[in-house]
Design a protein around this motif. Structure first.
Motif, PDB file in Angstrom:
ATOM      1  N   MET A 171     -15.759 -17.447 -32.677  1.00 40.15           N
ATOM      2  CA  MET A 171     -14.773 -17.215 -31.638  1.00 40.15           C
ATOM      3  C   MET A 171     -13.587 -16.453 -32.229  1.00 40.15           C
ATOM      4  O   MET A 171     -13.130 -16.745 -33.316  1.00 40.15           O
ATOM      5  CB  MET A 171     -14.331 -18.547 -31.040  1.00 40.15           C
ATOM      6  N   SER A 172     -13.078 -15.495 -31.506  1.00 44.71           N
ATOM      7  CA  SER A 172     -11.969 -14.670 -31.956  1.00 44.71           C
ATOM      8  C   SER A 172     -10.660 -15.461 -31.926  1.00 44.71           C
ATOM      9  O   SER A 172     -10.446 -16.308 -31.075  1.00 44.71           O
ATOM     10  CB  SER A 172     -11.838 -13.437 -31.051  1.00 44.71           C
ATOM     11  N   GLU A 173      -9.794 -15.153 -32.873  1.00 39.01           N
ATOM     12  CA  GLU A 173      -8.493 -15.814 -32.933  1.00 39.01           C
ATOM     13  C   GLU A 173      -7.427 -15.036 -32.167  1.00 39.01           C
ATOM     14  O   GLU A 173      -6.265 -15.388 -32.197  1.00 39.01           O
ATOM     15  CB  GLU A 173      -8.075 -16.002 -34.383  1.00 39.01           C
ATOM     16  N   GLY A 174      -7.793 -13.950 -31.532  1.00 43.36           N
ATOM     17  CA  GLY A 174      -6.834 -13.160 -30.779  1.00 43.36           C
ATOM     18  C   GLY A 174      -6.376 -11.949 -31.573  1.00 43.36           C
ATOM     19  O   GLY A 174      -6.756 -11.740 -32.719  1.00 43.36           O
ATOM     20  N   THR A 175      -5.550 -11.162 -30.945  1.00 45.01           N
ATOM     21  CA  THR A 175      -5.030  -9.949 -31.558  1.00 45.01           C
ATOM     22  C   THR A 175      -3.604 -10.197 -32.010  1.00 45.01           C
ATOM     23  O   THR A 175      -2.761 -10.623 -31.216  1.00 45.01           O
ATOM     24  CB  THR A 175      -5.037  -8.794 -30.540  1.00 45.01           C
ATOM     25  N   GLU A 176      -3.344  -9.935 -33.273  1.00 46.22           N
ATOM     26  CA  GLU A 176      -1.998 -10.112 -33.811  1.00 46.22           C
ATOM     27  C   GLU A 176      -1.259  -8.779 -33.768  1.00 46.22           C
ATOM     28  O   GLU A 176      -1.767  -7.759 -34.231  1.00 46.22           O
ATOM     29  CB  GLU A 176      -2.065 -10.616 -35.248  1.00 46.22           C
ATOM     30  N   ILE A 177      -0.074  -8.796 -33.180  1.00 45.91           N
ATOM     31  CA  ILE A 177       0.759  -7.600 -33.104  1.00 45.91           C
ATOM     32  C   ILE A 177       2.081  -7.927 -33.777  1.00 45.91           C
ATOM     33  O   ILE A 177       2.812  -8.808 -33.314  1.00 45.91           O
ATOM     34  CB  ILE A 177       1.013  -7.180 -31.639  1.00 45.91           C
ATOM     35  N   PRO A 178       2.402  -7.239 -34.857  1.00 48.35           N
ATOM     36  CA  PRO A 178       3.687  -7.504 -35.520  1.00 48.35           C
ATOM     37  C   PRO A 178       4.851  -7.196 -34.569  1.00 48.35           C
ATOM     38  O   PRO A 178       4.845  -6.182 -33.868  1.00 48.35           O
ATOM     39  CB  PRO A 178       3.692  -6.538 -36.707  1.00 48.35           C
ATOM     40  N   LEU A 179       5.828  -8.077 -34.527  1.00 48.79           N
ATOM     41  CA  LEU A 179       6.943  -7.903 -33.605  1.00 48.79           C
ATOM     42  C   LEU A 179       7.748  -6.644 -33.891  1.00 48.79           C
ATOM     43  O   LEU A 179       8.247  -6.008 -32.957  1.00 48.79           O
ATOM     44  CB  LEU A 179       7.857  -9.127 -33.634  1.00 48.79           C
TER      45      LEU A 179
END
Length: 76
Positions: free
Chosen positions: A1-9
């Motif tokens: 299962m994917s942990e989601g997409t991380e986008i640096p603030l």
């Protein structure tokens, strides 16, 4: 299962500033064709007072709605 997409603030802030600067060059404010303001029920206000994170959550949802309307308006 994917942990989601991380986008640096900092990247998100950079993109938002570039886009808003572009819109700002056409004037100091924007007029949206739709009324995007919403009211909170007394229960929601109490919940927000008890949990400041909810204020941030509601604020982000409101900002997302405004930016979405602005984007659709820009597309014509």
């Amino acid at each position: 299962m994917s942990e989601g997409t991380e986008i640096p603030l900092d990247r998100l802030r950079e993109v938002a500033e570039l886009l808003l600067a572009h819109v700002e060059r056409s004037g100091g404010s924007v007029t949206l064709e739709r009324d995007l303001f919403w009211e909170l029920t007394p229960e929601q206000l109490v919940a927000m007072a008890d949990d400041p994170d909810r204020v941030v959550g509601y604020g982000l949802v409101w900002l997302a709605d405004v930016l979405r309307a602005l984007g659709h308006q820009a597309l014509g």
